[in-house]
Design a protein around this motif. Structure first.
Motif, PDB file in Angstrom:
ATOM      1  N   THR A  99      -9.986  10.100  16.643  1.00 30.64           N
ATOM      2  CA  THR A  99      -9.960   9.333  15.578  1.00 30.64           C
ATOM      3  C   THR A  99      -8.888   8.937  15.293  1.00 30.64           C
ATOM      4  OG1 THR A  99     -12.458  10.735  14.640  1.00 30.64           O
ATOM      5  CG2 THR A  99     -10.902   9.822  13.341  1.00 30.64           C
ATOM      6  N   GLN A 100      -7.323   9.810  15.067  1.00 30.83           N
ATOM      7  CA  GLN A 100      -6.546   9.678  14.440  1.00 30.83           C
ATOM      8  C   GLN A 100      -5.994   8.601  14.933  1.00 30.83           C
ATOM      9  OE1 GLN A 100      -3.957  12.888  15.592  1.00 30.83           O
ATOM     10  NE2 GLN A 100      -2.309  11.970  13.366  1.00 30.83           N
ATOM     11  N   ALA A 101      -6.242   8.395  16.609  1.00 32.86           N
ATOM     12  CA  ALA A 101      -5.107   7.259  17.064  1.00 32.86           C
ATOM     13  C   ALA A 101      -6.038   5.949  16.899  1.00 32.86           C
ATOM     14  CB  ALA A 101      -4.758   6.873  18.957  1.00 32.86           C
ATOM     15  N   TRP A 102      -7.151   5.990  16.627  1.00 32.20           N
ATOM     16  CA  TRP A 102      -7.931   4.273  16.311  1.00 32.20           C
ATOM     17  C   TRP A 102      -7.404   4.111  15.299  1.00 32.20           C
ATOM     18  CZ3 TRP A 102     -13.413   4.877  18.344  1.00 32.20           C
ATOM     19  CH2 TRP A 102     -13.713   4.596  20.161  1.00 32.20           C
ATOM     20  N   SER A 103      -7.818   4.872  14.158  1.00 30.11           N
ATOM     21  CA  SER A 103      -6.492   5.077  12.467  1.00 30.11           C
ATOM     22  C   SER A 103      -5.360   4.257  12.683  1.00 30.11           C
ATOM     23  CB  SER A 103      -7.000   6.552  12.100  1.00 30.11           C
ATOM     24  OG  SER A 103      -6.508   5.936  10.962  1.00 30.11           O
ATOM     25  N   ALA A 104      -4.822   4.682  13.074  1.00 31.16           N
ATOM     26  CA  ALA A 104      -3.296   3.976  13.452  1.00 31.16           C
ATOM     27  C   ALA A 104      -4.085   2.284  13.953  1.00 31.16           C
ATOM     28  CB  ALA A 104      -2.598   4.742  14.241  1.00 31.16           C
ATOM     29  N   ALA A 105      -4.338   2.574  15.211  1.00 30.29           N
ATOM     30  CA  ALA A 105      -4.615   0.888  15.601  1.00 30.29           C
ATOM     31  C   ALA A 105      -4.835   0.046  14.446  1.00 30.29           C
ATOM     32  CB  ALA A 105      -5.846   1.206  16.727  1.00 30.29           C
ATOM     33  N   LEU A 106      -5.979   0.443  13.632  1.00 29.37           N
ATOM     34  CA  LEU A 106      -6.434  -0.416  12.829  1.00 29.37           C
ATOM     35  C   LEU A 106      -5.570  -0.526  11.953  1.00 29.37           C
ATOM     36  CD1 LEU A 106     -10.130   1.162  12.340  1.00 29.37           C
ATOM     37  CD2 LEU A 106      -9.223  -1.168  13.318  1.00 29.37           C
ATOM     38  N   TYR A 107      -4.031   0.502  10.902  1.00 31.26           N
ATOM     39  CA  TYR A 107      -2.951   0.035  10.281  1.00 31.26           C
ATOM     40  C   TYR A 107      -2.514  -0.547  10.989  1.00 31.26           C
ATOM     41  CZ  TYR A 107       0.188   0.785   7.000  1.00 31.26           C
ATOM     42  OH  TYR A 107       0.950   0.393   6.247  1.00 31.26           O
ATOM     43  N   TYR A 108      -2.136  -0.780  12.371  1.00 30.85           N
ATOM     44  CA  TYR A 108      -0.827  -1.785  13.190  1.00 30.85           C
ATOM     45  C   TYR A 108      -1.639  -3.120  13.388  1.00 30.85           C
ATOM     46  CZ  TYR A 108       2.584  -2.786  16.430  1.00 30.85           C
ATOM     47  OH  TYR A 108       3.123  -3.204  17.112  1.00 30.85           O
TER      48      TYR A 108
ATOM     49  N   LEU B 212      12.586  -6.920  10.687  1.00 29.29           N
ATOM     50  CA  LEU B 212      12.688  -5.190  11.365  1.00 29.29           C
ATOM     51  C   LEU B 212      11.585  -5.276  10.272  1.00 29.29           C
ATOM     52  CD1 LEU B 212      15.300  -5.293   8.176  1.00 29.29           C
ATOM     53  CD2 LEU B 212      15.489  -4.827   9.656  1.00 29.29           C
ATOM     54  N   MET B 213       9.745  -6.361   9.923  1.00 28.18           N
ATOM     55  CA  MET B 213       9.513  -5.845  10.190  1.00 28.18           C
ATOM     56  C   MET B 213       8.315  -5.627  11.758  1.00 28.18           C
ATOM     57  SD  MET B 213       7.656  -8.022   7.146  1.00 28.18           S
ATOM     58  CE  MET B 213       7.160  -7.380   5.592  1.00 28.18           C
ATOM     59  N   MET B 214       8.510  -6.728  12.192  1.00 29.14           N
ATOM     60  CA  MET B 214       8.575  -6.874  13.684  1.00 29.14           C
ATOM     61  C   MET B 214       8.750  -5.816  14.558  1.00 29.14           C
ATOM     62  SD  MET B 214       7.631 -10.274  16.497  1.00 29.14           S
ATOM     63  CE  MET B 214       6.199 -10.692  15.017  1.00 29.14           C
ATOM     64  N   ALA B 215       9.980  -5.667  14.763  1.00 26.99           N
ATOM     65  CA  ALA B 215      10.030  -4.179  15.094  1.00 26.99           C
ATOM     66  C   ALA B 215      10.356  -2.759  15.003  1.00 26.99           C
ATOM     67  CB  ALA B 215      11.759  -4.016  15.631  1.00 26.99           C
ATOM     68  N   GLY B 216       9.381  -2.846  14.486  1.00 27.24           N
ATOM     69  CA  GLY B 216       8.768  -1.664  13.595  1.00 27.24           C
ATOM     70  C   GLY B 216       9.972  -0.582  12.462  1.00 27.24           C
ATOM     71  N   LEU B 217      10.779  -0.813  12.125  1.00 27.01           N
ATOM     72  CA  LEU B 217      12.228  -0.382  11.413  1.00 27.01           C
ATOM     73  C   LEU B 217      11.665  -0.314   9.814  1.00 27.01           C
ATOM     74  CD1 LEU B 217      14.604  -2.011  13.193  1.00 27.01           C
ATOM     75  CD2 LEU B 217      13.814  -0.043  13.506  1.00 27.01           C
ATOM     76  N   PRO B 218      11.917   1.009   9.398  1.00 23.82           N
ATOM     77  CA  PRO B 218      11.580   1.775   8.084  1.00 23.82           C
ATOM     78  C   PRO B 218      12.316   0.743   7.420  1.00 23.82           C
ATOM     79  CG  PRO B 218      13.424   3.113   8.972  1.00 23.82           C
ATOM     80  CD  PRO B 218      12.983   2.206  10.545  1.00 23.82           C
ATOM     81  N   PRO B 219      11.747   0.490   6.236  1.00 24.38           N
ATOM     82  CA  PRO B 219      10.416   1.356   5.460  1.00 24.38           C
ATOM     83  C   PRO B 219       8.746   0.138   5.756  1.00 24.38           C
ATOM     84  CG  PRO B 219      11.472   0.395   3.844  1.00 24.38           C
ATOM     85  CD  PRO B 219      12.198   0.067   4.858  1.00 24.38           C
ATOM     86  N   PHE B 220       9.167  -0.716   6.429  1.00 19.23           N
ATOM     87  CA  PHE B 220       7.917  -1.730   6.858  1.00 19.23           C
ATOM     88  C   PHE B 220       6.666  -0.688   7.030  1.00 19.23           C
ATOM     89  CE2 PHE B 220      11.595  -4.133   6.300  1.00 19.23           C
ATOM     90  CZ  PHE B 220      11.596  -4.745   4.955  1.00 19.23           C
TER      91      PHE B 220
ATOM     92  N   ILE C   2       2.767  -0.334   0.537  1.00 17.11           N
ATOM     93  CA  ILE C   2       2.957   0.332  -0.674  1.00 17.11           C
ATOM     94  C   ILE C   2       1.668   1.738  -1.105  1.00 17.11           C
ATOM     95  CG2 ILE C   2       2.705   0.626  -3.532  1.00 17.11           C
ATOM     96  CD1 ILE C   2       4.838  -1.662  -2.841  1.00 17.11           C
ATOM     97  N   PHE C   3       0.687   0.862  -0.122  1.00 21.43           N
ATOM     98  CA  PHE C   3      -0.778   1.206  -0.663  1.00 21.43           C
ATOM     99  C   PHE C   3      -0.987   2.405   0.455  1.00 21.43           C
ATOM    100  CE2 PHE C   3      -0.025  -2.147  -3.729  1.00 21.43           C
ATOM    101  CZ  PHE C   3      -1.184  -1.170  -4.921  1.00 21.43           C
ATOM    102  N   ALA C   4      -0.090   2.632   1.559  1.00 16.98           N
ATOM    103  CA  ALA C   4      -0.019   2.526   2.544  1.00 16.98           C
ATOM    104  C   ALA C   4      -1.528   4.127   3.110  1.00 16.98           C
ATOM    105  CB  ALA C   4       0.334   3.626   3.859  1.00 16.98           C
ATOM    106  N   ALA C   5      -1.105   5.240   1.576  1.00 16.68           N
ATOM    107  CA  ALA C   5      -2.181   6.254   1.803  1.00 16.68           C
ATOM    108  C   ALA C   5      -3.500   5.843   1.938  1.00 16.68           C
ATOM    109  CB  ALA C   5      -0.981   6.999   1.015  1.00 16.68           C
ATOM    110  N   PRO C   6      -3.703   5.138   0.619  1.00 23.59           N
ATOM    111  CA  PRO C   6      -5.011   4.668  -0.076  1.00 23.59           C
ATOM    112  C   PRO C   6      -5.841   4.109   1.777  1.00 23.59           C
ATOM    113  CG  PRO C   6      -4.145   3.719  -1.348  1.00 23.59           C
ATOM    114  CD  PRO C   6      -3.269   4.646  -0.857  1.00 23.59           C
ATOM    115  N   ILE C   7      -5.323   3.521   2.618  1.00 24.75           N
ATOM    116  CA  ILE C   7      -5.423   2.363   2.729  1.00 24.75           C
ATOM    117  C   ILE C   7      -5.644   3.301   4.545  1.00 24.75           C
ATOM    118  CG2 ILE C   7      -4.518   0.652   4.988  1.00 24.75           C
ATOM    119  CD1 ILE C   7      -3.109  -0.630   2.873  1.00 24.75           C
ATOM    120  N   GLN C   8      -4.659   4.297   4.974  1.00 24.18           N
ATOM    121  CA  GLN C   8      -4.597   4.875   6.136  1.00 24.18           C
ATOM    122  C   GLN C   8      -6.501   5.931   5.783  1.00 24.18           C
ATOM    123  OE1 GLN C   8      -2.235   8.230   6.609  1.00 24.18           O
ATOM    124  NE2 GLN C   8      -2.522   8.569   8.557  1.00 24.18           N
TER     125      GLN C   8
END
Length: 603
Positions: free
Chosen positions: A339-348, A398-406, A496-502
């Motif tokens: 479940t956690q991995a699929w959730s992460a996949a949807l976010y990414y 920065l966004m595509m490379a996966g660097l913070p805070p994006f 910014i809305f990562a918490a409710p989206i996750q």
């Protein structure tokens, strides 16, 4: 008086498909002259207004669907009022609503940008754009495997035309390759569906999932083989290796807005892998093959994509290889199968789609200001809008490379956290981190070529290079930079809305694994609580038709449970059949103690 709210709730899932469908038909009826006269055609502002208005309406509709799905409700729409699995149904759940919002969130800025100039470079751009949206929305909403094939074909036919938009020899050559590959994939799709239907007897996703464990050994193996064949087809759509080599070159020749909207099409393949192979074919045999194969493919695809990006000689191909690498990352997350991995996949997934679309739009910006150098990764004179372009590229990198805070950073962190439940944790972490490091190197290389190593422009008015440089535009193409900023602003809001989206993605991953919920919502059940379904093909079965004579039907008792009352009372249900229904209901209010429907007898 017309009750809009009742109408909206009664037809909720299908409206998202009808909006782009009717828009396409309306645009066809509006007519279209040759591409050379589109700029002067009085109907062009109408086309643009209708197209943009329809896209915004689709976005509003998708958001409303998301609000409905967020309650945890699975909304089912029965086409022709026939229940599944006898009829085709549309299913609105958390996953389909999530993908609809992503589709329209991408489509709105892209169509707005294309409506300024790009839509005049070829006929029927807006028509094909909305046929593409129709195919995408239908594929996300359907609950039937064959209907998934139909919507795939709709979006593919639209993509064939859009790929050639603007004409040109490279587009035609790679367009032929693209069409050929997808025709082969479509043939494999049909073969896979035939294998599944021949063994299971149904193509409804929920029903196939329910019946699969009950099959005999030979039928079960045939169904699994059909499912794995569909996995190959979806892999072609998603551009995973070894069937994804076509993507970098093909997307590189597409016009700028077309390449941007095509980034959602690879995610259609990812969605299908998750929806079909991840949840429908989820028994032990299918998953042992699927998970191990998918993980290897994901690791290789992710690594290959970034290596190809480092070696790319053109900016558009560079973006294509980075898209391949992100697809590999998504496949890795799905292969972990928790479940956690699929959730992460949807976010990414959302992050990778929007940042790739912004990057393709940025390629159009660079091409317009670099003159004869276009998007070739060669040292060229500094562009006139260097600061704004460099800042935009730096943000995208920065966004595509996966660097913070994006969002790319958060998405990869979520995926790495999910590795705690997998036996291949070391390999997954190593590949993701190495790929991230190589991505930074690849993006740095491109930035050096485009900006830091750019040469001073020619200052001598007597030189031909001076006149050529002065003729170049001083600003980005109209709406190009603004469309990029819209997508980047969306990605910042996504962080910014990562918490409710996750929270939403976690609930989505949990919901799509809840087979009981889908069976209860989609399938009809008899008085004893058993699903009313179909069985594998029986040569002795002879259905009764209105004009085919009277045939005794031992299952007439079930008819009121699978069709609506208006259909039951209609002229197509014969009087003989009505009498059988009444007699069987009086004689046996419950179904006999059997697990299969009785075959009809021929008289």
């Amino acid at each position: 008086m017309f009750d809009f709210n009742s109408f909206w709730h009664a037809h909720t899932p299908i409206l998202s498909i009808l909006i782009p469908a009717f828009t396409s038909f309306l645009l066809v009826l509006l007519g279209n002259p040759g591409s050379g006269s589109l700029k002067q055609d009085w109907r062009q502002p109408w086309r643009r207004g209708i197209s943009l208005g329809s896209t915004l309406l689709g976005l509003i509709t998708a958001i409303s669907y998301l609000m409905i799905a967020n309650t945890g409700q699975v909304t089912v729409y029965q086409l022709g009022e026939w229940s599944a699995p006898f009829g085709i149904v549309l299913v609105l759940d958390r996953l389909s609503a999530f993908m609809l919002v992503l589709t329209y969130a991408l489509a709105a800025p892209v169509i707005w940008y294309a409506s300024d100039n790009w839509d005049t470079r070829g006929r029927y751009f807006h028509t094909m754009f909305h046929f593409l949206l129709m195919g995408l929305t239908g594929a996300f909403l359907t609950g039937d495997l064959f209907n998934l094939f139909v919507f795939f074909e709709i979006l593919l036919m639209a993509s064939y035309v859009l790929l050639l938009h603007g004409q040109g020899r490279p587009r035609f050559q790679l367009g032929v390759h693209y069409v050929t590959i997808n025709l082969v994939a479509s043939a494999l799709f049909l073969i896979g569906l035939g294998m599944i239907y021949g063994s299971v007897g149904s193509l409804n996703m929920t029903d196939v999932s329910r019946l699969l464990p009950t099959l005999d050994s030979d039928q079960h193996k045939l169904a699994i083989a059909g499912g794995l064949l569909l996995f190959v087809v979806f892999g072609i759509k998603a551009a995973m290796l070894p069937v994804g080599f076509w993507l970098p070159k093909t997307y590189a020749v597409a016009s700028t807005p077309v390449a941007a909207i095509f980034t959602i099409m690879t995610k259609m393949g990812i969605y299908a892998i998750l929806r079909v192979n991840g949840t429908v074919f989820d028994d032990a045999l299918a998953q042992s093959i699927f998970k191990n194969t998918l993980l290897i493919i994901g690791l290789i695809t992710s690594f290959y994509g970034v290596i190809g990006a480092i070696a790319a000689e053109r900016l558009r191909r560079f973006v294509g290889f980075m898209v391949l690498s992100s697809i590999g990352t998504l496949l890795i997350a799905i292969a972990m199968f928790n479940t956690q991995a699929w959730s992460a996949a949807l976010y990414y997934l959302v992050h990778s789609t929007l940042v790739a679309a912004a990057f393709y739009l940025f390629c159009g910006w660079m091409t317009s200001q670099r003159g004869s150098f276009k998007d070739h990764l060669k040292v060229a004179p500094k562009i006139k809008q260097e600061k704004a372009a460099a800042f935009t590229y730096f943000t995208i990198a920065l966004m595509m490379a996966g660097l913070p805070p994006f969002s790319g950073f958060l998405g990869k962190v979520f995926i790495l956290q999910a590795t705690a439940e997998t036996p291949y944790q070391g390999w997954i972490i190593a590949v993701i981190l190495v790929v991230s490091l190589l991505s930074i190197i690849a993006l740095t290389r491109v930035g050096f070529i485009l900006f830091w190593r750019a040469s001073p422009p020619e200052a001598n008015p007597k030189e031909a290079a001076y006149a050529a440089y002065q003729a170049l535009p001083a600003v980005a193409p109209n709406r190009n930079d603004k469309a990029i900023y819209m997508l980047l602003a969306g990605l910042i809001a996504y962080v910014i809305f990562a918490a409710p989206i996750q929270t939403y993605t976690v609930l989505t991953a949990q919901q799509i694994q809840n087979h009981a919920l889908y069976q209860q919502s989609i399938l009809k059940h008899d008085m004893q609580g058993r699903a009313i379904s179909v069985q594998p093909f029986d040569a002795g079965y002879l259905p009764e038709t209105k004009y085919g004579g009277e045939v005794e039907d031992h299952n007439a008792l079930l008819i009121p449970d699978v069709i609506s009352k208006p259909t039951l009372q209609g002229e197509h249900i014969s009087e003989y059949k009505q009498r059988q229904i009444a007699e069987q209901t009086l004689a046996s209010p419950t179904i006999p103690n059997t697990t299969q429907l009785k075959p009809m007898e021929e008289h």
